[in-house]
Design an enzyme around this catalytic site. Structure first.
Site, PDB file in Angstrom:
ATOM      1  N   HIS A 160       0.832  -1.215   0.000  1.00 26.85           N
ATOM      2  CA  HIS A 160       0.000   0.000   0.000  1.00 26.85           C
ATOM      3  C   HIS A 160       0.865   1.263   0.000  1.00 26.85           C
ATOM      4  O   HIS A 160       0.429   2.315   0.445  1.00 26.85           O
ATOM      5  CB  HIS A 160      -0.957   0.018   1.195  1.00 26.85           C
ATOM      6  N   SER A 281      15.175  21.301 -16.562  1.00 25.05           N
ATOM      7  CA  SER A 281      14.031  22.197 -16.739  1.00 25.05           C
ATOM      8  C   SER A 281      14.486  23.465 -17.433  1.00 25.05           C
ATOM      9  O   SER A 281      15.600  23.949 -17.212  1.00 25.05           O
ATOM     10  CB  SER A 281      13.414  22.533 -15.375  1.00 25.05           C
ATOM     11  N   LYS A 287      16.612  21.217 -11.449  1.00 27.66           N
ATOM     12  CA  LYS A 287      15.848  20.011 -11.757  1.00 27.66           C
ATOM     13  C   LYS A 287      16.672  18.970 -12.514  1.00 27.66           C
ATOM     14  O   LYS A 287      17.462  19.297 -13.383  1.00 27.66           O
ATOM     15  CB  LYS A 287      14.614  20.350 -12.598  1.00 27.66           C
ATOM     16  N   GLU A 294       9.704   7.980 -17.160  1.00 26.55           N
ATOM     17  CA  GLU A 294       8.416   8.638 -17.348  1.00 26.55           C
ATOM     18  C   GLU A 294       7.855   8.362 -18.744  1.00 26.55           C
ATOM     19  O   GLU A 294       6.655   8.118 -18.904  1.00 26.55           O
ATOM     20  CB  GLU A 294       8.563  10.143 -17.127  1.00 26.55           C
TER      21      GLU A 294
END
Length: 469
Positions: A160, A281, A287, A294
């Site tokens: 979970h 970024s 970043k 992804e």
């Protein structure tokens, strides 16, 4: 026949196909990627026709020589593709006829574009499946090696997405490997059903010529010819099955990607991905974005879509061949391209992952991850498991109030919940003790992880050897 109608089928037509319809129905823009396989099938077909006496040896040699020259033209980028000729098959046949004359028109004896395209796509898929299998083996090898290196690295295991019990990073990586191992077996099993020869089924009912389909199958490396001519030209189960395999594979890779994205975040900080697999970024200079996982996670949806598209394509088709089947190639080709790209990216990236063992260990220390070990300890001391569960639950509640992990409590603090708890309890409350105690096949103990990695390596080697036989 009017010169303005298609030379392969225009005899019964009184007017040429509308220009838009010609473009709309043509497939040459995407099926030309099967050119090499079309030529491969045609060479085998011509060889067989000469063997049974339908072509002379001279005609066979002229056809094969012309086809090999066309193959060189295509490889060199010198071949001119025509939408007016509809597809890869007619483009090659027209070029062959232009090169060797009327003998080129004899190549199509005893076959139809229906069984020709079904053969081409199986030949193409067979090669592509082999390429996918190679990338899968490379990714699995990288995972196994990384798991061995990280066999002692402790991290929290989750259910979970909540801290559950300590595991090792190597054990977690081998869980990923188990997913891929099942996928690899499915892929090679799918290949068996791809490797069946449709050629000789002709349009739908076979041919009156004395063809030898077993010879053609042998020449092309197929296991056997298809049993039923109607099914041979209309079956696309193999394409659906491959796309189903791809959907399962991408689902597994998406789950892996999700964990990689989480683990690279500042909130987890479990691993580092090399810069070459990340981007930055345009506005935030700090970043480092995990773009590869992804994108793999995102590409899963397009493969799912192709599976549903192919299932829908086939669900209402009566026997035998229908023009609908032209729509099988673009989703299949895109699925193949997507799978190969995702596998290549992961096979390059996974071995380069760097673990942050201190961050993992610190995370494993939180969340009372050794609570189950304490319950097992009490059971070994003679406490019934349900009572032990209650005792540990009370201990955890107490720890939450004190902001102390179980391993940080004193013996006196623990004994207030059970007199069965003694000084040796701290041996089972350590992270190392927890993972080492699960010293059975499939368990988290570092020695078991290393043994599992070795078994995985041997199984991969055996599977690869079986797939090549």
């Amino acid at each position: 026949m009017s010169h303005s109608t298609n030379q392969s089928w225009g005899g019964r037509f009184s007017e040429p196909t509308d220009a838009f319809v010609a473009r709309f129905t043509a497939s040459v823009d995407f099926d030309q990627r099967m050119a090499r396989h079309d030529i491969q099938g045609s060479i085998a077909h011509a060889t067989m026709l000469a063997q049974v006496g339908v072509l002379t040896d001279e005609e066979r040699d002229a056809i094969i020589g012309g086809l090999k020259e066309i193959e060189q033209e295509i490889a060199a980028g010198e071949f001119e593709w025509s939408v007016d000729l509809e597809d890869v098959h007619m483009n090659i046949e027209a070029r062959l006829t232009a090169k060797i004359g009327i003998t080129g028109k004899k190549l199509h004896t005893g076959r139809s574009r229906n069984d020709q395209v079904a053969t081409d796509i199986r030949l193409y898929m067979r090669d592509e499946i082999d390429a996918v299998a190679e990338e899968m083996a490379r990714l699995r090898s990288g995972l196994i090696e990384l798991a061995e290196r990280e066999a002692d690295t402790i991290m929290p295991g989750f259910t979970h997405l909540q801290t559950a019990q300590p595991v090792t990073f190597g054990h977690h990586l081998l869980a990923w490997h188990e997913m891929l191992a099942r996928d690899h077996e499915r892929l090679l099993d799918c290949r068996k059903r791809v490797n069946v020869l449709p050629l000789g089924a002709a349009a739908l009912a076979g041919t009156t010529y004395p063809i030898d389909r077993h010879l053609t199958a042998e020449l092309l490396g197929f296991d056997r010819p298809a049993e039923n001519s109607l099914d041979a030209v209309s079956d696309r189960d193999f394409a659906i099955e491959f796309t189903a395999f791809a959907s399962l594979l991408l689902m597994h890779m998406s789950r892996m990607s999700e964990e990689l994205v989480l683990w690279t975040s500042a909130q987890f900080d479990f691993i580092d991905l090399p810069d070459r697999f990340c981007t930055g970024s345009s506005i935030m200079p700090q970043k480092k974005n995990p773009d590869v996982p992804e994108l793999v996670r995102g590409k899963t949806g397009r493969v799912y879509g192709h599976l549903i598209g192919l299932l829908t394509l086939m669900k209402s088709q009566p026997l035998a061949y229908n023009k609908d089947n032209q729509e099988d190639k673009e989703p299949l080709f895109d699925t193949l391209d997507t799978v190969k790209g995702c596998l290549r990216a992961f096979a390059d990236m996974i071995p380069a992952i760097e673990s942050k063992s201190e961050s993992m260990r610190e995370a494993a220390r939180g969340g009372f991850s050794t609570a189950t070990d304490l319950a097992d300890y009490l059971v070994r001391k003679g406490v019934a498991f349900r009572d032990a569960h209650e005792i540990v639950g009370q201990s955890v509640a107490f720890g939450i109030q004190l902001r102390k992990d179980l391993s940080e409590m004193s013996l006196a603090e623990l004994k207030q919940f059970s007199d069965a708890i003694e000084e040796d309890v701290f041996e089972v409350l350590t992270l190392e003790g927890s993972v080492a105690a699960r010293n059975h096949i499939g368990g988290t103990a570092p020695d078991q992880v290393r043994a599992a990695a070795q078994r995985a390596r041997e199984a991969l080697k055996a599977l690869a050897a079986g797939g090549q036989s």
